[in-house]
Structures are given as structure tokens and as C-alpha cells.
Design an enzyme around this catalytic site. Structure first.
Site, PDB file in Angstrom:
ATOM      1  N   ASN A   1       0.807  -1.224   0.000  1.00 49.58           N
ATOM      2  CA  ASN A   1       0.000   0.000   0.000  1.00 49.58           C
ATOM      3  C   ASN A   1       0.840   1.274   0.000  1.00 49.58           C
ATOM      4  O   ASN A   1       0.415   2.305  -0.494  1.00 49.58           O
ATOM      5  CB  ASN A   1      -0.957   0.012   1.201  1.00 49.58           C
ATOM      6  CG  ASN A   1      -0.297  -0.445   2.477  1.00 49.58           C
ATOM      7  OD1 ASN A   1       0.194  -1.574   2.561  1.00 49.58           O
ATOM      8  ND2 ASN A   1      -0.258   0.404   3.463  1.00 49.58           N
TER       9      ASN A   1
ATOM     10  N   GLN B   1      -4.777  -4.181  -2.191  1.00 46.66           N
ATOM     11  CA  GLN B   1      -4.318  -3.155  -3.143  1.00 46.66           C
ATOM     12  C   GLN B   1      -4.267  -3.661  -4.589  1.00 46.66           C
ATOM     13  O   GLN B   1      -3.951  -2.892  -5.498  1.00 46.66           O
ATOM     14  CB  GLN B   1      -2.938  -2.620  -2.736  1.00 46.66           C
ATOM     15  CG  GLN B   1      -2.964  -1.799  -1.450  1.00 46.66           C
ATOM     16  CD  GLN B   1      -3.711  -0.469  -1.590  1.00 46.66           C
ATOM     17  OE1 GLN B   1      -4.023  -0.014  -2.698  1.00 46.66           O
ATOM     18  NE2 GLN B   1      -4.019   0.158  -0.465  1.00 46.66           N
TER      19      GLN B   1
ATOM     20  N   THR C   1     -25.940  -9.445  11.311  1.00 47.69           N
ATOM     21  CA  THR C   1     -26.821  -9.061  10.200  1.00 47.69           C
ATOM     22  C   THR C   1     -26.003  -8.296   9.169  1.00 47.69           C
ATOM     23  O   THR C   1     -25.209  -7.429   9.501  1.00 47.69           O
ATOM     24  CB  THR C   1     -27.992  -8.191  10.725  1.00 47.69           C
ATOM     25  OG1 THR C   1     -28.688  -8.969  11.696  1.00 47.69           O
ATOM     26  CG2 THR C   1     -28.937  -7.791   9.602  1.00 47.69           C
TER      27      THR C   1
ATOM     28  N   CYS D   1       1.859   8.962  12.550  1.00 46.48           N
ATOM     29  CA  CYS D   1       1.976   9.982  13.582  1.00 46.48           C
ATOM     30  C   CYS D   1       1.625   9.335  14.908  1.00 46.48           C
ATOM     31  O   CYS D   1       0.572   8.727  15.044  1.00 46.48           O
ATOM     32  CB  CYS D   1       1.014  11.120  13.259  1.00 46.48           C
ATOM     33  SG  CYS D   1       1.461  12.601  14.143  1.00 46.48           S
TER      34      CYS D   1
HETATM   35  N1  PLP Z   1      -4.299  -4.436   3.414  1.00 46.60           N
HETATM   36  C1  PLP Z   1      -3.787  -3.461   2.658  1.00 46.60           C
HETATM   37  C2  PLP Z   1      -2.667  -3.774   1.723  1.00 46.60           C
HETATM   38  C3  PLP Z   1      -4.306  -2.172   2.734  1.00 46.60           C
HETATM   39  O1  PLP Z   1      -3.800  -1.203   1.975  1.00 46.60           O
HETATM   40  C4  PLP Z   1      -5.379  -1.926   3.631  1.00 46.60           C
HETATM   41  C5  PLP Z   1      -5.911  -0.559   3.787  1.00 46.60           C
HETATM   42  O2  PLP Z   1      -5.192   0.414   3.657  1.00 46.60           O
HETATM   43  C6  PLP Z   1      -5.888  -2.997   4.387  1.00 46.60           C
HETATM   44  C7  PLP Z   1      -5.310  -4.240   4.250  1.00 46.60           C
HETATM   45  C8  PLP Z   1      -7.005  -2.792   5.350  1.00 46.60           C
HETATM   46  O3  PLP Z   1      -8.206  -2.549   4.690  1.00 46.60           O
HETATM   47  P1  PLP Z   1      -9.391  -1.756   5.450  1.00 46.60           P
HETATM   48  O4  PLP Z   1      -9.047  -0.310   5.364  1.00 46.60           O
HETATM   49  O5  PLP Z   1     -10.611  -2.108   4.675  1.00 46.60           O
HETATM   50  O6  PLP Z   1      -9.406  -2.248   6.844  1.00 46.60           O
END
Ligand code: PLP
Length: 381
Positions: free
Chosen positions: A148, A176, A234, A321
Site C-alpha cells: 500500500n 491493493q 446481520t 503519527c
Molecule cells: N491491506 C492493505 C494492503 C491495505 O492497503 C489496507 C488498507 O489500507 C488494508 C489491508 C485494510 O483494509 P481496510 O481499510 O478495509 O481495513
């Protein structure tokens, strides 16, 4: 309107998704109810499930709706580890915090957690994976398809071959990757993948875990037995209906990747013209078309981000941060960058709504920011 270049963080809703939400506001029944309103909801739920299933080429029963990509990852990790006699997990130090921090907690709970070494682009060492799997019985390997922060892709096909050779389960965090490349779950060789719909023009708080048919695992959330007893509660009906529509748009998004790739090339070239010392992370590795992670020596990503934000451009910083202080990105330090460099890490990520004009606006704001910070090399006359 700002120029929004933080799409790996989250995306706006796609127009088609907004329209489907508008049309579905009166679908209020509980899909578990036998009456007409319940059955209306059940039909909508089944339709959305088929749309999600189609996006990754699986059958509807293989889709488990969850509340986030985070939940999908934690469900896979804990769900598989709970049914395996060995207490060993192999993962990487550059995983999303939903995997990394869960692995750290599992370590505290007595699990043997192995972090594979990564090279300076962040790509895991396959030889190390093979060696680790040969050395001790392992319950699960969990590797992300694409990072990410940097966009760098892992060699998941090869990871799957190695896991298969050793008969070890594999979970892939594909959050991603969805809508950026074709995901063909049956040929990936994984036991599960996590996807999340707010990264692809769908709503936040709605995601899925895709499972191989015959897998054994425990569920995180027990209760009324929804999602074939795999995730009770639900269903988030509006979210799921909207997510189905976001998945119906996946192919269109994938076809848009060459356009975004050429915008990114233009942007990266522009960054290097303004700041020739900038380091673009993962440039030599396979990378997603939409992500740029750049570090400009002697800058603070936090300051750059604020200045860009004031100029109407939303980007993101790799560092987190904590207690009012920037903490260097764990992903970048794992790749061997110094803490100082990691604190300079910026992430720019595009999606379908970005245009050449956005890139121009970004570069103008970047140029002004770097001049103000006296980072830009003044032209020698
Ligand atoms: N895995 C990756 C590679 C991500 O980039 C993210 C979110 O930034 C997640 C998992 C988590 O997803 P969510 O924001 O839906 O919890």
C-alpha cells in the site's frame, strides 16, 4: 475541489455505486427473514455476492463479507492458525498493519512468527521462504500481493508454488491489487485472499475474505450463523449492494491502467526534474501502475504534505503519527532506508478519476513547496 491523489488510502464512491445506493435505500429487510421484505433483501444480497465472486472468478459460496480488509486479514490469520497443530506463521516485515500488528500480538501469545527478509525494493526473498518452510512445520504463510505504501508487488505465484511444495496454507492480502490487475483466485494457488471495497470506488466498512471451497478455519465472530457460519452478524446490506456494483466496474478500472501508468510516468519525471535527488522507491521492481513512493532527502514528509494540502493537493506520508511525533515508516526502514529517509517518504496514488490536469496541478504545487523549503536546486544561469 482538491486534487485527490491518496487513492491507496481510500477512494471516492464511483458514480455508478452512488446510483445503486440511491436505488437501494428502501431495501431494509433482514435477509434472514422469511417474509417478503426479507426475501427482497436476500435477492439483493445474492446478486451482490455474485458480482463480487465474478470479480475474482470464484463461486458465490466462496465469498465471506466482512467489515473491513483488516477484519478479512485477521480472520484468515487467526482462523487458519486456530485449526492447525503447529504454531508457526511466516510473513513479511512490509505487510499492512492489519497483518503485521496481528503477527506481533500472535508472537506475544506464543506463536513462532518469522519475518522474511526483503530487498531494497521490498521484495521478499523466496529462497528464505523455502528454507524456513523446510526447517520447521509451519501453519500459515501470509504475504501481500501489492504494498500500500510503495506499490511494489510480491511474486505471489512463486510464493504459492513454494507453499504448495511444502503443503502449507497461504493467505494473500490482495486489498491493493483488486481493480488494478485481473485476480483469478483459482489459479493463484492461495487458500484465501482479502479484498476491501473502499479501495475501488465502493463504500468504507465493507470487504470480503475469499476462501477455497474446502478450507477448514474458525470464525472470528460467532452468533447467528450468517455467511455460512463463517461471519455472524446481520449483513451490511447497503454496503454490500454498493460493493457489488463497485466489483461490476473492476474490468473497466483494469482497462484504465495504461492511461494511469503514463500519467504516473509523467509525474515521476516531473518530480525528478524539480528534485533530482529524489529517490523513487521500488523503481526496479514490479510495481502497481498507480502508486509512487518518493523520498526527497532532507525533507519532512509531514511538512511537504501540509504544504501540498494548502495548495489543494491531497497526498499521503508513509510515516505514521504517534503522540504528535512522526514515526518513520516501518515499510521503508525494513527495506534498509535510514530513519531520516523514511521520514521523508511520500505516497502519491491515483485512480480512475485522476486526469493529466491533476498531474499538472500536483507538479505546480510540488515545485512551489520544494522552492519554499529551499530543497529545489536553483537553476545555474
Ligand atoms: N491491506 C492493505 C494492503 C491495505 O492497503 C489496507 C488498507 O489500507 C488494508 C489491508 C485494510 O483494509 P481496510 O481499510 O478495509 O481495513
Amino acid at each position: 475541489m482538491s486534487v485527490y491523489l491518496d487513492n491507496n488510502g481510500t477512494t471516492p464512491l464511483k458514480e455508478e455505486v452512488k446510483e445503486v445506493i440511491r436505488q437501494s435505500l428502501d431495501v431494509f429487510g433482514n435477509p434472514s427473514s422469511a417474509h417478503a421484505e426479507g426475501q427482497k433483501a436476500r435477492l439483493a444480497l445474492d446478486h451482490a455476492r455474485r458480482q463480487v465472486a465474478q470479480a475474482v472468478n470464484v463461486r458465490s459460496e466462496q465469498v465471506v463479507f466482512t467489515g473491513s480488509g483488516t477484519e478479512s486479514n485477521v480472520m484468515a490469520l487467526r482462523g487458519f492458525l486456530n485449526v492447525c497443530p503447529h504454531k508457526r506463521l511466516i510473513t513479511s516485515p512490509t505487510e499492512h498493519s492489519s497483518v503485521y500488528n496481528t503477527a506481533e500480538v500472535l508472537k506475544d501469545e506464543g506463536f513462532d512468527v518469522v519475518y522474511l527478509p526483503v530487498d531494497e525494493d521490498g521484495v521478499i526473498c523466496l529462497e528464505a521462504l523455502d528454507k524456513e518452510l523446510s526447517s520447521k512445520p509451519t501453519s500459515l504463510v501470509s504475504i501481500m500481493a501489492a504494498n500500500n505504501e510503495t506499490g511494489v508487488k510480491q511474486p505471489i505465484q512463486k510464493v504459492a508454488e513454494i507453499c504448495k511444495k511444502h503443503g502449507v496454507k497461504l493467505h494473500i492480502d490482495a486489498v491493493q491489487l483488486l481493480a488494478k490487475e485481473v485476480i483469478d483466485f483459482p489459479t493463484m494457488g492461495a487458500d484465501s485472499i482479502a479484498i476491501s471495497f473502499h479501495k475501488i470506488g465502493g463504500p468504507k466498512g465493507c470487504a470480503a475474505l475469499i476462501l477455497k471451497n474446502e478450507v477448514q478455519m474458525t470464525s472470528l465472530i460467532t452468533g447467528g450463523g450468517q455467511e455460512r457460519k463463517r461471519r455472524s452478524g446481520t449483513e451490511n446490506m447497503l454496503g454490500i449492494i454498493a460493493s457489488g456494483e463497485a466489483c461490476a466496474q473492476v474490468q473497466k478500472s483494469i482497462e484504465d491502467m495504461p492511461r494511469l501508468n503514463s500519467l504516473r510516468e509523467k509525474m515521476e519525471q516531473g518530480i525528478l526534474n524539480i528534485t533530482p535527488d529524489a529517490v523513487i522507491v521500488g523503481q526496479n521492481a514490479p510495481r502497481m501502475d498507480v502508486t509512487t513512493c518518493v523520498m526527497v532527502p532532507n525533507t519532512s514528509a509531514e511538512m511537504v504534505l501540509l504544504s501540498m494540502d494548502m495548495a489543494g493537493v491531497c497526498i499521503s506520508q508513509g510515516s505514521a503519527c504517534s503522540s504528535g511525533r512522526s514515526v518513520p515508516s516501518r515499510v521503508l526502514t525494513a527495506q534498509g532506508f535510514s530513519e531520516e529517509m523514511a521520514l521523508a517518504g511520500l505516497r502519491i496514488s491515483m485512480a480512475w478519476h485522476n486526469t493529466a490536469e491533476d498531474v499538472e496541478k500536483f507538479l505546480t504545487a510540488y515545485d512551489q513547496t520544494m522552492s519554499r523549503m529551499k530543497i529545489k536546486k536553483e537553476k545555474v544561469s
